[in-house]
Enzyme design. Structure first.
Site, PDB file in Angstrom:
ATOM      1  N   TRP A   1       3.758   2.159  -2.775  1.00 13.27           N
ATOM      2  CA  TRP A   1       3.186   2.658  -1.521  1.00 13.27           C
ATOM      3  C   TRP A   1       1.921   1.819  -1.393  1.00 13.27           C
ATOM      4  O   TRP A   1       1.111   1.799  -2.295  1.00 13.27           O
ATOM      5  CB  TRP A   1       2.751   4.111  -1.518  1.00 13.27           C
ATOM      6  CG  TRP A   1       3.766   5.219  -1.435  1.00 13.27           C
ATOM      7  CD1 TRP A   1       3.757   6.328  -2.216  1.00 13.27           C
ATOM      8  CD2 TRP A   1       4.850   5.422  -0.512  1.00 13.27           C
ATOM      9  NE1 TRP A   1       4.756   7.184  -1.828  1.00 13.27           N
ATOM     10  CE2 TRP A   1       5.448   6.641  -0.788  1.00 13.27           C
ATOM     11  CE3 TRP A   1       5.386   4.659   0.548  1.00 13.27           C
ATOM     12  CZ2 TRP A   1       6.536   7.142  -0.085  1.00 13.27           C
ATOM     13  CZ3 TRP A   1       6.472   5.159   1.237  1.00 13.27           C
ATOM     14  CH2 TRP A   1       7.029   6.387   0.917  1.00 13.27           C
TER      15      TRP A   1
ATOM     16  N   HIS B   1      -0.913   5.650  -0.507  1.00 10.79           N
ATOM     17  CA  HIS B   1      -1.577   6.374  -1.606  1.00 10.79           C
ATOM     18  C   HIS B   1      -2.804   7.147  -1.122  1.00 10.79           C
ATOM     19  O   HIS B   1      -3.032   8.286  -1.543  1.00 10.79           O
ATOM     20  CB  HIS B   1      -1.964   5.409  -2.724  1.00 10.79           C
ATOM     21  CG  HIS B   1      -0.815   5.090  -3.633  1.00 10.79           C
ATOM     22  ND1 HIS B   1      -0.240   6.029  -4.464  1.00 10.79           N
ATOM     23  CD2 HIS B   1      -0.115   3.951  -3.831  1.00 10.79           C
ATOM     24  CE1 HIS B   1       0.754   5.479  -5.140  1.00 10.79           C
ATOM     25  NE2 HIS B   1       0.856   4.220  -4.774  1.00 10.79           N
TER      26      HIS B   1
ATOM     27  N   ASP C   1      -2.996   0.898  -9.600  1.00 18.50           N
ATOM     28  CA  ASP C   1      -2.351  -0.360  -9.215  1.00 18.50           C
ATOM     29  C   ASP C   1      -3.208  -1.585  -9.527  1.00 18.50           C
ATOM     30  O   ASP C   1      -2.687  -2.694  -9.623  1.00 18.50           O
ATOM     31  CB  ASP C   1      -1.981  -0.353  -7.721  1.00 18.50           C
ATOM     32  CG  ASP C   1      -0.580   0.214  -7.492  1.00 18.50           C
ATOM     33  OD1 ASP C   1       0.269   0.116  -8.403  1.00 18.50           O
ATOM     34  OD2 ASP C   1      -0.332   0.750  -6.399  1.00 18.50           O
TER      35      ASP C   1
ATOM     36  N   ARG D   1      -3.140  -1.752 -13.842  1.00 18.29           N
ATOM     37  CA  ARG D   1      -1.931  -2.273 -14.483  1.00 18.29           C
ATOM     38  C   ARG D   1      -1.977  -3.785 -14.676  1.00 18.29           C
ATOM     39  O   ARG D   1      -1.276  -4.337 -15.502  1.00 18.29           O
ATOM     40  CB  ARG D   1      -0.692  -1.894 -13.667  1.00 18.29           C
ATOM     41  CG  ARG D   1      -0.677  -2.589 -12.321  1.00 18.29           C
ATOM     42  CD  ARG D   1       0.315  -1.994 -11.345  1.00 18.29           C
ATOM     43  NE  ARG D   1       1.684  -2.157 -11.759  1.00 18.29           N
ATOM     44  CZ  ARG D   1       2.729  -1.855 -11.001  1.00 18.29           C
ATOM     45  NH1 ARG D   1       2.544  -1.360  -9.788  1.00 18.29           N
ATOM     46  NH2 ARG D   1       3.941  -2.037 -11.433  1.00 18.29           N
TER      47      ARG D   1
ATOM     48  N   HIS E   1       4.929   3.246 -13.261  1.00 20.61           N
ATOM     49  CA  HIS E   1       4.911   3.404 -11.795  1.00 20.61           C
ATOM     50  C   HIS E   1       6.276   3.716 -11.207  1.00 20.61           C
ATOM     51  O   HIS E   1       6.400   3.894  -9.997  1.00 20.61           O
ATOM     52  CB  HIS E   1       4.327   2.148 -11.136  1.00 20.61           C
ATOM     53  CG  HIS E   1       2.870   1.928 -11.441  1.00 20.61           C
ATOM     54  ND1 HIS E   1       1.868   2.075 -10.520  1.00 20.61           N
ATOM     55  CD2 HIS E   1       2.257   1.598 -12.615  1.00 20.61           C
ATOM     56  CE1 HIS E   1       0.693   1.827 -11.087  1.00 20.61           C
ATOM     57  NE2 HIS E   1       0.908   1.530 -12.362  1.00 20.61           N
TER      58      HIS E   1
ATOM     59  N   HIS F   1      -2.045   8.952  -8.542  1.00 19.65           N
ATOM     60  CA  HIS F   1      -1.262   7.777  -8.144  1.00 19.65           C
ATOM     61  C   HIS F   1       0.239   7.966  -8.381  1.00 19.65           C
ATOM     62  O   HIS F   1       1.060   7.675  -7.509  1.00 19.65           O
ATOM     63  CB  HIS F   1      -1.768   6.554  -8.913  1.00 19.65           C
ATOM     64  CG  HIS F   1      -1.111   5.291  -8.478  1.00 19.65           C
ATOM     65  ND1 HIS F   1      -1.554   4.543  -7.405  1.00 19.65           N
ATOM     66  CD2 HIS F   1       0.007   4.665  -8.933  1.00 19.65           C
ATOM     67  CE1 HIS F   1      -0.754   3.497  -7.237  1.00 19.65           C
ATOM     68  NE2 HIS F   1       0.202   3.542  -8.147  1.00 19.65           N
TER      69      HIS F   1
ATOM     70  N   ASP G   1       3.691   7.565  -6.166  1.00 17.86           N
ATOM     71  CA  ASP G   1       4.765   6.602  -6.448  1.00 17.86           C
ATOM     72  C   ASP G   1       6.144   7.254  -6.548  1.00 17.86           C
ATOM     73  O   ASP G   1       7.128   6.709  -6.047  1.00 17.86           O
ATOM     74  CB  ASP G   1       4.495   5.875  -7.780  1.00 17.86           C
ATOM     75  CG  ASP G   1       3.548   4.694  -7.618  1.00 17.86           C
ATOM     76  OD1 ASP G   1       3.244   4.301  -6.482  1.00 17.86           O
ATOM     77  OD2 ASP G   1       3.114   4.169  -8.672  1.00 17.86           O
TER      78      ASP G   1
ATOM     79  N   HIS H   1      11.103   3.584  -5.919  1.00 15.34           N
ATOM     80  CA  HIS H   1      10.492   3.731  -7.252  1.00 15.34           C
ATOM     81  C   HIS H   1      11.380   4.568  -8.162  1.00 15.34           C
ATOM     82  O   HIS H   1      11.035   4.808  -9.322  1.00 15.34           O
ATOM     83  CB  HIS H   1       9.097   4.348  -7.146  1.00 15.34           C
ATOM     84  CG  HIS H   1       8.074   3.337  -6.745  1.00 15.34           C
ATOM     85  ND1 HIS H   1       7.061   2.909  -7.567  1.00 15.34           N
ATOM     86  CD2 HIS H   1       7.959   2.608  -5.608  1.00 15.34           C
ATOM     87  CE1 HIS H   1       6.355   1.976  -6.946  1.00 15.34           C
ATOM     88  NE2 HIS H   1       6.879   1.780  -5.758  1.00 15.34           N
TER      89      HIS H   1
ATOM     90  N   HIS I   1      11.703  -3.639  -1.092  1.00 16.44           N
ATOM     91  CA  HIS I   1      10.724  -2.763  -1.738  1.00 16.44           C
ATOM     92  C   HIS I   1       9.396  -2.788  -0.960  1.00 16.44           C
ATOM     93  O   HIS I   1       8.796  -1.755  -0.687  1.00 16.44           O
ATOM     94  CB  HIS I   1      10.502  -3.205  -3.195  1.00 16.44           C
ATOM     95  CG  HIS I   1       9.685  -2.227  -3.983  1.00 16.44           C
ATOM     96  ND1 HIS I   1      10.238  -1.359  -4.888  1.00 16.44           N
ATOM     97  CD2 HIS I   1       8.358  -1.963  -3.965  1.00 16.44           C
ATOM     98  CE1 HIS I   1       9.283  -0.602  -5.409  1.00 16.44           C
ATOM     99  NE2 HIS I   1       8.138  -0.958  -4.863  1.00 16.44           N
TER     100      HIS I   1
ATOM    101  N   ASP J   1       7.029   0.166   0.799  1.00 16.40           N
ATOM    102  CA  ASP J   1       5.665   0.440   0.324  1.00 16.40           C
ATOM    103  C   ASP J   1       4.647   0.295   1.443  1.00 16.40           C
ATOM    104  O   ASP J   1       3.721   1.104   1.547  1.00 16.40           O
ATOM    105  CB  ASP J   1       5.265  -0.589  -0.750  1.00 16.40           C
ATOM    106  CG  ASP J   1       5.710  -0.200  -2.149  1.00 16.40           C
ATOM    107  OD1 ASP J   1       6.194   0.922  -2.342  1.00 16.40           O
ATOM    108  OD2 ASP J   1       5.548  -1.058  -3.055  1.00 16.40           O
TER     109      ASP J   1
HETATM  110 ZN   LIG Z   1       2.021   2.376  -8.389  1.00 16.58          ZN
END
Ligand SMILES: [Zn+2]
Ligand SMILES: *[C@@H]1O[C@H](CO)[C@@H](O)[C@H](O)[C@H]1NC(C)=O
Ligand SMILES: *[C@@H]1O[C@H](CO)[C@@H](O)[C@H](O)[C@H]1NC(C)=O
Ligand SMILES: *[C@@H]1O[C@H](CO)[C@@H](O)[C@H](O)[C@H]1NC(C)=O
Ligand SMILES: *[C@@H]1O[C@H](CO)[C@@H](O)[C@H](O)[C@H]1NC(C)=O
Length: 328
Positions: free
Chosen positions: A21, A26, A65, A68, A80, A136, A140, A146, A169, A173
C-alpha cells in the site's frame, strides 16, 4: 520512471521503490484507526510512541517500509506479506503451515509484535518498534496481493496504468488509490479517511462493519490475522485476476479494471483501519471497544511467540521469492 518513483529512490538510497500500500494507503489506514481508538488506547499508544500530534499513528505508518531496506531491518522484509500458494482464479486460500515462509510472514509478525508490544520487560524502543510494525502490517495484510504467491504477488506481471509501465502489485499498492484521491500527502490521506469513516459510521459499510470483527481474538493473533489474510486473498480470485494472469498481463488497466478494483481497495482500506483500531483497543483495554477494564489484559496475553518452522524444503514459489528478493 515517474518523478515520484525517482524521488522515493533518492530518499531511500538504492532501495526499490515498491511500498506496500503506498504512503497514501498506510496513512489512511492509521487515520481511520485513530478515529475508533478508545480513550484509554489513545493514552496507551501515545505513551509508547512519545507523540501526541493529530497524526500520531499515521506518522509511524510507513516506518516499516523504510526499515526493511536498512541493514538492521533486513530481517523484517518477509514480514510484509504471506505468499499463499493457491491456484487463482479457480481456487483462493491461505494455509499458515504451507504459506508462511521459513523467515516468517505477515501473520507470524503480527503475532510476534502483538506479544512484544505488551511485554513491559522489553526496552521502550523494542515496544515502540513493535507498535510501529503492527500499524503497518495490519495495513499490508489487507492488500490482496500481499496474500498471494502467484508471480511474486503480482510483482512480475507487467501492466500499464495511464500509459505508465508498471506491474500489477504496484497499481494495487499505489496507482489506483492515488488515482481515486489525487495525491499521497497526509492531507490526501485525511480526506480519504474522513470519507471512509463516514461510510463506516452511516454509509455503505455501516451494516457490515460488525462482521469485520468476527474471529478477532487477542489470545490467538495467528488465527485472527489468518481471518484477515483469507478475506483479502479471496479478492485475488474475484477481482485481482478473475481471468488469470493472461487477463491482465501487458494490458492497460486504467479503465474497467480500475472501476472494479477500486471498490475493493476502498473496502479493504476501511476494514484495515477498523480492525487495527479493534486490535489496539484489545491490546490496551482488553476490549474491542471501551467496555472492559485494563486488568483483564494479563489473562489475554498471547501465550507464545510463534516459532519459525525449520527443516522444510523450499517450494517453487518460495524459491522464486528468494530469487526475486523481498520487495513487497
Ligand atoms: Zn509493507
Ligand atoms: C474521550 O476523550 C474525548 C476528548 O478528550 C472526550 O471528549 C470524551 O468525553 C472521552 N470519552 C470518554 C468515554 O471518556
Ligand atoms: C520477533 O521480533 C524480534 C524483534 O524485531 C525479532 O528479533 C524476532 O526475530 C521476531 N521473531 C519472530 C518469530 O518473528
Ligand atoms: C517486465 O518488465 C521488466 C522491466 O521493464 C522486464 O525486464 C521484463 O522482461 C518484463 N517481463 C515480461 C514478462 O514481459
Ligand atoms: C453517524 O454515525 C455516528 C456514529 O455512529 C453518529 O455519531 C452520527 O450522529 C451519525 N450521523 C448521521 C448524520 O447520522
Amino acid at each position: 520512471m515517474s518523478i515520484k518513483t525517482l524521488t522515493s529512490l533518492l530518499f531511500l538510497g538504492a532501495a526499490p521503490s515498491a511500498l506496500a500500500w503506498g504512503t497514501l494507503g498506510h496513512d489512511t489506514v492509521a487515520l481511520i484507526a485513530q478515529k475508533y481508538l478508545a480513550n484509554d488506547t489513545v493514552t496507551y499508544v501515545q505513551d509508547i510512541l512519545g507523540v501526541s500530534t493529530s497524526t500520531y499513528l499515521a506518522s509511524v505508518a510507513t516506518w516499516a517500509d523504510s526499515y526493511r531496506y536498512t541493514a538492521a531491518g533486513k530481517f523484517s522484509a518477509p514480514f510484509h506479506y504471506i505468499d499463499a500458494e493457491d491456484s487463482p482464479p479457480s481456487a483462493c486460500n491461505v494455509d499458515y503451515d504451507r504459506d508462511c515462509g521459513a523467515g516468517g510472514c505477515v501473520v507470524s509478525a503480527i503475532n510476534n509484535y502483538t506479544t512484544r508490544v505488551q511485554d513491559t520487560s522489553l526496552p521502550a524502543t523494542e515496544r515502540l518498534n513493535a507498535l510501529k510494525f503492527i500499524v503497518h502490517f495490519v495495513g499490508d495484510i489487507h492488500q490482496p496481493l500481499h496474500d498471494e504467491a502467484i508471480n511474486i504477488g503480482g510483482n512480475t506481471i507487467n501492466v500499464t496504468f495511464d500509459g505508465e509501465d508498471t506491474n500489477l502489485h504496484h497499481i494495487w499498492d499505489t496507482n489506483m488509490p492515488e488515482k481515486l484521491i489525487g495525491g499521497y500527502s497526509m492531507s490526501d490521506a485525511q480526506t480519504w479517511a474522513s470519507d471512509l469513516t463516514g461510510e463506516i459510521d452511516n454509509g455503505s459499510y455501516s451494516g457490515e462493519k460488525a462482521k469485520w470483527l468476527s474471529g478477532i481474538d487477542l489470545s490467538d493473533a495467528v488465527s485472527s490475522s489468518m481471518t484477515w489474510a483469507r478475506d483479502a486473498n479471496s479478492y485475488v480470485c474475484s477481482t485481482v485476476i478473475p481471468d488469470g494472469v493472461d487477463g491482465v498481463e501487458g494490458k492497460e488497466l486504467d479503465g474497467a479494471y480500475y472501476d472494479s478494483s477500486i471498490t475493493v481497495i476502498e473496502l479493504q482500506v476501511a476494514k484495515a483501519g477498523y480492525r487495527l483500531a479493534a486490535w489496539l483497543n484489545l491490546i490496551a483495554t482488553g476490549s474491542t471497544a471501551l467496555k472492559v477494564k485494563r486488568d483483564l489484559r494479563v489473562a489475554q496475553l498471547p501465550n507464545s511467540y510463534m516459532p519459525v518452522r525449520k527443516g522444510r524444503g523450499l517450494s517453487a514459489a518460495k524459491m522464486a521469492r528468494e530469487a526475486f528478493g523481498h520487495k513487497c
